[in-house]
Design a protein around this motif. Structure first.
Motif, PDB file in Angstrom:
ATOM      1  N   ALA A  76      -0.602 121.909 -26.325  1.00  0.00           N
ATOM      2  CA  ALA A  76       0.598 121.292 -26.890  1.00  0.00           C
ATOM      3  C   ALA A  76       0.949 122.036 -28.180  1.00  0.00           C
ATOM      4  N   PRO A  77       1.960 122.922 -28.140  1.00  0.00           N
ATOM      5  CA  PRO A  77       2.329 123.669 -29.353  1.00  0.00           C
ATOM      6  C   PRO A  77       2.780 122.741 -30.475  1.00  0.00           C
ATOM      7  N   TRP A  78       2.463 123.138 -31.695  1.00  0.00           N
ATOM      8  CA  TRP A  78       2.859 122.354 -32.856  1.00  0.00           C
ATOM      9  C   TRP A  78       4.357 122.474 -33.061  1.00  0.00           C
ATOM     10  N   GLU A  79       4.963 121.414 -33.563  1.00  0.00           N
ATOM     11  CA  GLU A  79       6.395 121.451 -33.860  1.00  0.00           C
ATOM     12  C   GLU A  79       6.669 122.240 -35.137  1.00  0.00           C
ATOM     13  N   VAL A  80       5.731 122.205 -36.072  1.00  0.00           N
ATOM     14  CA  VAL A  80       5.927 122.864 -37.361  1.00  0.00           C
ATOM     15  C   VAL A  80       5.689 124.370 -37.252  1.00  0.00           C
ATOM     16  N   GLN A  81       4.591 124.766 -36.590  1.00  0.00           N
ATOM     17  CA  GLN A  81       4.229 126.171 -36.424  1.00  0.00           C
ATOM     18  C   GLN A  81       4.099 126.453 -34.941  1.00  0.00           C
ATOM     19  N   ASP A  82       4.947 127.317 -34.409  1.00  0.00           N
ATOM     20  CA  ASP A  82       4.903 127.606 -32.973  1.00  0.00           C
ATOM     21  C   ASP A  82       3.730 128.506 -32.612  1.00  0.00           C
ATOM     22  N   SER A  83       3.100 129.137 -33.590  1.00  0.00           N
ATOM     23  CA  SER A  83       1.980 130.044 -33.318  1.00  0.00           C
ATOM     24  C   SER A  83       0.656 129.299 -33.175  1.00  0.00           C
ATOM     25  N   LYS A  84       0.674 127.969 -33.310  1.00  0.00           N
ATOM     26  CA  LYS A  84      -0.543 127.161 -33.183  1.00  0.00           C
ATOM     27  C   LYS A  84      -0.325 126.050 -32.161  1.00  0.00           C
ATOM     28  N   ALA A  85      -1.443 125.604 -31.558  1.00  0.00           N
ATOM     29  CA  ALA A  85      -1.354 124.565 -30.528  1.00  0.00           C
ATOM     30  C   ALA A  85      -2.644 123.762 -30.492  1.00  0.00           C
ATOM     31  N   ASP A  86      -2.555 122.554 -29.948  1.00  0.00           N
ATOM     32  CA  ASP A  86      -3.721 121.715 -29.705  1.00  0.00           C
ATOM     33  C   ASP A  86      -4.099 121.813 -28.233  1.00  0.00           C
ATOM     34  N   VAL A  87      -5.400 121.912 -27.950  1.00  0.00           N
ATOM     35  CA  VAL A  87      -5.883 121.911 -26.573  1.00  0.00           C
ATOM     36  C   VAL A  87      -6.022 120.452 -26.147  1.00  0.00           C
ATOM     37  N   VAL A  88      -5.268 120.073 -25.107  1.00  0.00           N
ATOM     38  CA  VAL A  88      -5.200 118.684 -24.686  1.00  0.00           C
ATOM     39  C   VAL A  88      -6.111 118.412 -23.495  1.00  0.00           C
ATOM     40  N   TRP A  89      -6.215 119.369 -22.549  1.00  0.00           N
ATOM     41  CA  TRP A  89      -6.907 119.137 -21.294  1.00  0.00           C
ATOM     42  C   TRP A  89      -7.515 120.438 -20.802  1.00  0.00           C
ATOM     43  N   LYS A  90      -8.680 120.340 -20.148  1.00  0.00           N
ATOM     44  CA  LYS A  90      -9.311 121.504 -19.522  1.00  0.00           C
ATOM     45  C   LYS A  90      -9.447 121.234 -18.028  1.00  0.00           C
ATOM     46  N   TYR A  91      -9.070 122.212 -17.209  1.00  0.00           N
ATOM     47  CA  TYR A  91      -9.136 122.064 -15.761  1.00  0.00           C
ATOM     48  C   TYR A  91     -10.491 122.486 -15.223  1.00  0.00           C
ATOM     49  N   THR A  92     -10.925 121.801 -14.155  1.00  0.00           N
ATOM     50  CA  THR A  92     -12.133 122.197 -13.434  1.00  0.00           C
ATOM     51  C   THR A  92     -11.752 123.230 -12.376  1.00  0.00           C
ATOM     52  N   ARG A  93     -12.734 123.838 -11.736  1.00  0.00           N
ATOM     53  CA  ARG A  93     -12.464 124.885 -10.742  1.00  0.00           C
ATOM     54  C   ARG A  93     -11.641 124.381  -9.540  1.00  0.00           C
ATOM     55  N   PRO A  94     -11.952 123.211  -8.943  1.00  0.00           N
ATOM     56  CA  PRO A  94     -11.105 122.732  -7.843  1.00  0.00           C
ATOM     57  C   PRO A  94      -9.663 122.448  -8.282  1.00  0.00           C
ATOM     58  N   GLN A  95      -9.491 121.996  -9.519  1.00  0.00           N
ATOM     59  CA  GLN A  95      -8.149 121.741 -10.023  1.00  0.00           C
ATOM     60  C   GLN A  95      -7.376 123.047 -10.215  1.00  0.00           C
ATOM     61  N   VAL A  96      -8.068 124.105 -10.674  1.00  0.00           N
ATOM     62  CA  VAL A  96      -7.423 125.411 -10.836  1.00  0.00           C
ATOM     63  C   VAL A  96      -7.004 125.957  -9.473  1.00  0.00           C
ATOM     64  N   ASP A  97      -7.847 125.776  -8.453  1.00  0.00           N
ATOM     65  CA  ASP A  97      -7.487 126.206  -7.109  1.00  0.00           C
ATOM     66  C   ASP A  97      -6.246 125.476  -6.611  1.00  0.00           C
ATOM     67  N   TRP A  98      -6.147 124.185  -6.892  1.00  0.00           N
ATOM     68  CA  TRP A  98      -4.980 123.409  -6.503  1.00  0.00           C
ATOM     69  C   TRP A  98      -3.734 123.917  -7.215  1.00  0.00           C
ATOM     70  N   LEU A  99      -3.840 124.203  -8.527  1.00  0.00           N
ATOM     71  CA  LEU A  99      -2.706 124.725  -9.286  1.00  0.00           C
ATOM     72  C   LEU A  99      -2.231 126.064  -8.723  1.00  0.00           C
ATOM     73  N   GLU A 100      -3.170 126.922  -8.304  1.00  0.00           N
ATOM     74  CA  GLU A 100      -2.792 128.215  -7.727  1.00  0.00           C
ATOM     75  C   GLU A 100      -2.081 128.019  -6.387  1.00  0.00           C
ATOM     76  N   ARG A 101      -2.575 127.099  -5.557  1.00  0.00           N
ATOM     77  CA  ARG A 101      -1.945 126.848  -4.262  1.00  0.00           C
ATOM     78  C   ARG A 101      -0.535 126.298  -4.416  1.00  0.00           C
ATOM     79  N   LYS A 102      -0.321 125.433  -5.403  1.00  0.00           N
ATOM     80  CA  LYS A 102       0.987 124.803  -5.600  1.00  0.00           C
ATOM     81  C   LYS A 102       1.956 125.671  -6.390  1.00  0.00           C
ATOM     82  N   GLY A 103       1.488 126.787  -6.941  1.00  0.00           N
ATOM     83  CA  GLY A 103       2.386 127.712  -7.630  1.00  0.00           C
ATOM     84  C   GLY A 103       2.583 127.459  -9.107  1.00  0.00           C
TER      85      GLY A 103
END
Length: 107
Positions: A76-103
């Protein structure tokens, strides 16, 4: 004659259901790849919009979310500084495979 606990009457012919959290545009979330670990809860992110950002893992997620290089995360990029962001979620390997299949992942 007793049945063993390992066998069940039902057969599991159905594939396992993979639930995947997708980035929400209304909350300004974007997919990113962790390219470098910088220490102290900070990572270098290569976001899908083409920019490189410094990501911060919030304190509430530091011990619960172990991030390594090459992981796919939601940032989630910061509104004040676009060069910084917060990490909100990390995907597992099966979830990454699903994301690749769905485009969702273009690379």
């Amino acid at each position: 004659m007793r049945k063993s606990k390992g066998s069940s009457a039902k057969s599991s012919d159905k594939p396992a259901v993979t639930r995947v959290r997708v980035p929400r545009r209304d909350k300004n979330e974007i997919l990113a790849t962790v390219s470098n670990l910088m220490g102290a809860g900070r990572v270098r992110l290569h976001c899908m919009d083409g920019t490189s950002r410094m990501g911060r893992i919030p304190g509430s997620k530091k011990k619960r979310m172990w991030v390594r290089e090459g992981d796919i995360v939601i940032a989630a990029p910061w509104e004040v500084q676009d060069s910084k962001a917060d990490v909100v979620w990390k995907y597992t390997r099966p979830q990454v495979d699903w994301l690749e299949r769905k485009g969702y992942l273009t690379s």
